[in-house]
Scaffold this motif. Sequence first.
Motif, short mmCIF file in Angstrom:
data_model
loop_
_atom_site.label_atom_id
_atom_site.label_comp_id
_atom_site.label_asym_id
_atom_site.label_seq_id
_atom_site.Cartn_x
_atom_site.Cartn_y
_atom_site.Cartn_z
N LYS A 12 0.80 -1.19 0.07
CA LYS A 12 0.00 -0.13 0.02
C LYS A 12 0.91 1.25 -0.14
N ASN A 13 0.13 2.39 -0.31
CA ASN A 13 0.80 3.93 -0.10
C ASN A 13 1.97 3.78 -0.84
N LEU A 14 1.86 3.65 -2.29
CA LEU A 14 2.81 3.45 -3.17
C LEU A 14 2.80 4.89 -4.05
N PRO A 15 3.95 5.45 -4.28
CA PRO A 15 3.78 6.40 -5.45
C PRO A 15 3.99 6.11 -6.53
N SER A 16 3.79 7.08 -7.50
CA SER A 16 3.81 6.66 -9.00
C SER A 16 5.25 6.03 -9.35
N GLY A 17 5.36 5.22 -10.33
CA GLY A 17 6.40 4.67 -10.63
C GLY A 17 6.37 3.26 -11.21
N SER A 18 7.58 2.61 -11.64
CA SER A 18 7.50 0.97 -12.19
C SER A 18 8.02 0.44 -11.03
N TYR A 19 7.35 -0.90 -10.96
CA TYR A 19 7.73 -1.83 -9.66
C TYR A 19 8.10 -3.06 -10.17
N ARG A 20 8.66 -4.12 -9.33
CA ARG A 20 8.93 -5.47 -9.59
C ARG A 20 8.38 -6.31 -8.35
N VAL A 21 7.51 -7.28 -8.49
CA VAL A 21 7.03 -8.11 -7.43
C VAL A 21 7.86 -9.43 -7.43
N VAL A 22 8.21 -10.04 -6.44
CA VAL A 22 8.90 -11.34 -6.45
C VAL A 22 8.41 -12.15 -5.25
N VAL B 279 -4.63 -3.23 -13.71
CA VAL B 279 -4.53 -2.07 -12.99
C VAL B 279 -5.81 -1.36 -13.15
N LEU B 280 -6.44 -0.94 -12.03
CA LEU B 280 -7.63 -0.03 -12.20
C LEU B 280 -7.12 1.21 -11.92
N PRO B 281 -8.05 2.26 -12.43
CA PRO B 281 -9.26 2.03 -13.18
C PRO B 281 -9.25 1.61 -14.50
N SER B 282 -8.01 1.68 -15.10
CA SER B 282 -8.06 1.47 -16.65
C SER B 282 -8.50 -0.11 -16.89
N GLY B 283 -7.81 -0.93 -15.97
CA GLY B 283 -8.09 -2.53 -16.48
C GLY B 283 -7.12 -2.91 -17.26
N GLU B 284 -6.03 -2.43 -17.58
CA GLU B 284 -5.05 -2.90 -18.40
C GLU B 284 -4.25 -4.09 -17.71
N ASN B 285 -3.80 -4.94 -18.50
CA ASN B 285 -2.91 -5.74 -17.93
C ASN B 285 -1.30 -5.36 -17.88
N ARG B 286 -0.64 -4.68 -16.95
CA ARG B 286 0.47 -4.18 -16.79
C ARG B 286 1.56 -4.99 -16.48
N GLY B 287 2.96 -4.70 -17.20
CA GLY B 287 3.88 -5.56 -16.80
C GLY B 287 4.24 -6.58 -17.51
N VAL B 288 5.44 -7.50 -16.96
CA VAL B 288 5.62 -8.73 -17.68
C VAL B 288 6.23 -9.79 -16.61
N THR B 289 5.87 -10.98 -16.92
CA THR B 289 6.38 -12.07 -15.63
C THR B 289 7.80 -12.30 -15.97
N LEU B 290 8.39 -12.54 -14.73
CA LEU B 290 9.88 -13.26 -14.69
C LEU B 290 9.84 -14.52 -14.25
N GLY B 291 9.40 -15.49 -15.34
CA GLY B 291 9.46 -16.79 -14.97
C GLY B 291 8.23 -17.11 -14.33
N GLN B 292 8.38 -17.98 -13.25
CA GLN B 292 7.15 -18.15 -12.42
C GLN B 292 7.09 -17.59 -11.03
N ASN B 293 8.11 -16.67 -10.65
CA ASN B 293 8.13 -16.21 -9.52
C ASN B 293 8.36 -14.63 -9.43
N GLY B 294 7.88 -14.06 -10.36
CA GLY B 294 8.18 -12.33 -10.40
C GLY B 294 7.24 -11.83 -11.41
N PHE B 295 6.95 -10.49 -11.35
CA PHE B 295 6.42 -9.61 -12.23
C PHE B 295 7.48 -8.46 -12.38
N ASP B 296 7.53 -7.89 -13.42
CA ASP B 296 8.20 -6.69 -13.68
C ASP B 296 7.59 -5.64 -14.58
#
Length: 962
Positions: free
Chosen positions: A709-719, A736-753
Amino acid sequence: MRSHRRRSVKNTRRYNPRFESLERRNLLATLGIDIRFLEATSGPDPAPEISGPVLRGASFTVDVRVQDIRDASDTSTNRGIIALPLDIAWDNAAVEFKGDANLSATGNSNLPLSDPLVTSRFPLQRAVDSFNPTAGPVLPDMASTVILENFNLRCVRGGALPAAGFGQEIGATTSESFSRLPFVATTSDGQTFFTVHLDGSLSFADAAPLDAVVGISPTTDVAALTNTVTRSLTIVGGSISGMKFDDANGNGMLDGSESGVAGITMKLTPTTPPGTPVDVLTDTDGNFIFDDLAAGSYFVSEVIATGRLLTTPANNRIDVTLDQTNQSASDLLFGNFTTVTLEGIKFIDSNGNGIREPGEAGQPNVTIQLDLLNDGTIDREVMTGADGSYQFTDVGPGMHAIGEVVPPDFEQTAPMGGRHVVTTISGQDVAMLDFGNRQETVPDTASIAGVKFDDINGNGMRELGEPGRGGVTIRLDLNNDGSIDRTTTTDTSGNFIFENLPAGTHSVSEIVPDGSIRTTPSDNLIIVTVTNNTDTGNMFGNFQLTDLGGNVFNDANRNGLREAGESGRPGVTVRLDFLSDGDAMNDPAPQVSDALGNYAFNDIGPGSHTIIVMVLDGFDLTSPATNQYVVDNRSGASRTDLDFGLAAVMQPVGTSSISGFVYNDVDRDGQFDSEEVGLPGVTVQLFLSSGSTPVQTAVTSVDGGYQFKNLPSGSYRVVELQPERLRDASITLGSVLPSGENRGVTLGQNGFDGIVLADGDTAIDYNFGEIIAAATKRFVLSDTNVRSEMASNIGTGGEFLRGTTGDDTIVVEHFGGGRISVSINNAVPCIFTEGDNISIDALGGNDNIMIIGSLENETFRTGPSQAVMITAQGTVGVFNARQIEVIGGGGSDTAVVRDSTGSDQLIASGNTLRLDSIFGSRTVVTDVDSIQATSPIDVAPDSVTQNATDYILRLTGDWLSA
């Protein structure tokens, strides 16, 4: 014997035909069958064997073992067991079978490899023809015409070839475990029987004809039916016993001369599992016993009779646990002391010889004082009656002192030393504790005078404006010998005087009024030497303790003033820095504002103190200018105006979040289906796309959810940190709401970037799918709690409860400090204190669920038919429920509300939000400070009606105004 031969032939047809050409199969010559009883333990395998009786209520395992007992020197034949159909019987009235979920009344022709009825040493064919849990027992003397009808398990079999390879022997020289059946002893009627019957068997080629089945000690043959053995098991009840004794000297120990007390009620309370308390009376020797007890935890207490004091145990409770190892507990001791009366006469000793003689009258209205435990503190006072008698009742054990306040113009003649010192014995009253006085003959001319004043600033000196204080008791000790001889009371100006005193060195002290502390003199004693003069200026100063408090309120308009309609804020911590020295060792305990926002520090002494409020996360302080008040405390001047105003921080534009789930993706399709479960205890980290250090770390809760939560605008990676016992099944890119776009790419089976967030974006459903690497044997049972077994297999643990398939009422309440109460259908609540994950499966039906928060801060997450409460100590989740109500409880709470896949209606009004699903479920959230209602972009239209609310509501997704 012919019937056995036919059954063996029939069973061989179930083997895979490709093995038929490997061997010629004949009947086995002789088998030995061993029935053993093992402890139910999570320790070594196999568990230790039970050598004695089993405690009622205890779990145990029945281990059936078989062995080819032909001569081992006979190498002309291939020995070893290929198939072994067995019938097994027990007495369902004495023991309860606790597995197997694969069994039904018609049996099961294909048991899984992990089933405990057939071990892994028999890997190919495993089956049970029929199962009837109430069929047994089969007793040694039953008639052969009916004995087969009484077997609970029929034709348990397994193994077409040995597990080790073709032609290798099983059971050739040692007994092989064939089946392990879990039971719980349910009665304590003594002996019960387990019986095993061989329905036929196969062996390798060239075996002799089937001769017999024999019992390997301690099993015995059953004469009524060929090829049958049995073994008996004794079931007993446990016992708890002890003694209630008269503790004559009150030392809490049973000494040699102390005896038991008859007729006292002793109470036994079951705790695990909970049960109804049971009472017994002690016998003539004070002994008591509770017998025929089941395994479990208990505590023993005493119903204390009037006029008795408990001396041991200190809290009137002895905890006992009965189990298979400890089937009884004895020598529990409860001691009481019977209170006594101390009495005597205060008399006028005319001749001053210290002895009351005929004609010497009693003296009324004299103060007699009792110093319990002879520690120098006066604990009780009584006045002598018209005949001079006095009495102290209900006195407990110890050495006590009794003294008198000698009346003016009298001097004491008895007892020697001025006091009686008595050591009490249980139930033995003490009389003739007399006091003698005679009238003084020497005229007294000296006086001692002084003043008692209210020390307003508490500095120990009387200053201008500090008034005298009337009605306070001042005491005089003539000759300063430790005995109070006279008392007087200060007048309205605080003045006192003792007149007609003998010359000498005397001492004056005060009885400090309740609610005050002494400021001068430091030791409450003024030593005065007088001759025939009046000594004045003797000062006693007191400071009246104060209460310092106020209200923590919700400053809705942020003007720093509490106005009509602005409610109190509960659950806010306020500290008092005593003397404003920053040393917490001298400070009173912090206070937490109550349901109305009030707080108070009681009985505060003199000095300059600082009251400090701990501003809640998500709130601003609006009054006072800083988060503290500095109070120059004045005697008796309590304060109730030390108010603090808090206002919720408005959610800043640009605050964003990322959330998702880690779940058991059974079908590997990347969809979190309704029958799949979330996985708790998995660590997920958040990085800036350009960074290498985590900016936030989350651990999934009981529903498998995580959120940043409480994230500023920017580009993020989840692992996701891959759990040791799980394997990757899928990874799902969220939206990503409100647009509903599928943003980012997958990093194998254990991450998003590359998850790019603008101000106010909400990224949801960035999910990780996992499968379990290796299941335990229990995981395949049909009645297993799936969430429990998943947690067990991945090593996260927790508590797992279930409702019924009917309409349940389930109440979950957080008391704070990690204490959680769970009540299902008005049963006695289960209290959990370890702060672990708690999962509750409502099992469907039109259930009503209530989740109640505490004054602490909680986070709530709801979705279709489920809700989760996240506390500082752990998480609680309720699943498969239709009607859910969440009540915040007063802390600074937040909630995330997810809609269903259908068209839902959201209504927000006052302090309540309600979400109705077209599938019939309803979620209500009340008294929560901040709520985010999330509706993923889909084809189902979702509507919202929003009236004025007194909490922060953020709508995210495709909500349409109604």
